[in-house]
Design a protein around this motif. Structure first.
Motif, PDB file in Angstrom:
ATOM      1  N   LEU A  15      -7.663 -72.304  31.550  1.00  0.00           N
ATOM      2  CA  LEU A  15      -6.523 -72.576  30.864  1.00  0.00           C
ATOM      3  C   LEU A  15      -5.606 -71.694  30.721  1.00  0.00           C
ATOM      4  CD1 LEU A  15      -4.736 -74.769  29.176  1.00  0.00           C
ATOM      5  CD2 LEU A  15      -5.873 -73.824  27.205  1.00  0.00           C
ATOM      6  N   MET A  61      -1.080 -76.869  23.144  1.00  0.00           N
ATOM      7  CA  MET A  61      -2.289 -76.176  23.359  1.00  0.00           C
ATOM      8  C   MET A  61      -3.328 -77.108  22.944  1.00  0.00           C
ATOM      9  SD  MET A  61      -2.040 -72.158  22.750  1.00  0.00           S
ATOM     10  CE  MET A  61      -0.481 -71.859  22.051  1.00  0.00           C
ATOM     11  N   LYS A  64      -3.767 -79.790  25.398  1.00  0.00           N
ATOM     12  CA  LYS A  64      -4.272 -79.551  26.715  1.00  0.00           C
ATOM     13  C   LYS A  64      -5.941 -79.452  26.641  1.00  0.00           C
ATOM     14  CE  LYS A  64      -0.565 -79.272  29.171  1.00  0.00           C
ATOM     15  NZ  LYS A  64      -0.305 -79.967  30.687  1.00  0.00           N
ATOM     16  N   ILE A  65      -6.201 -78.699  25.432  1.00  0.00           N
ATOM     17  CA  ILE A  65      -7.761 -78.408  25.266  1.00  0.00           C
ATOM     18  C   ILE A  65      -8.387 -79.651  25.119  1.00  0.00           C
ATOM     19  CG2 ILE A  65      -9.328 -77.450  23.683  1.00  0.00           C
ATOM     20  CD1 ILE A  65      -7.324 -75.155  23.163  1.00  0.00           C
TER      21      ILE A  65
END
Length: 65
Positions: A15, A61, A64-65
């Motif tokens: 990432l 974030m 996205k995780i």
């Protein structure tokens, strides 16, 4: 890339996050977008699947995780 390296990197995931809006003075980066893109591109050449998140906030974030 060697066959051995490819075998072990097949599921490598990274990432890459670039943050431009620091709230703590003195920690600002000159160009976090380019830095994040450079890191992403290098990781891709090393066999990583890269999730990119340029200038992410905390919510993005987490998504996205």
């Amino acid at each position: 890339m060697t066959a051995l390296k490819t075998k072990f990197m097949i599921n490598a995931l990274a990432l890459s996050i670039g943050v431009a809006n620091y709230t703590i003075k003195g920690f600002e980066l000159d160009n976090p977008f380019n830095d994040s893109e450079d890191v992403s591109n290098k990781l891709k050449t090393l066999g990583f699947n890269v999730i990119e998140c340029p200038d992410c906030d905390r919510v993005t974030m987490g998504d996205k995780i």
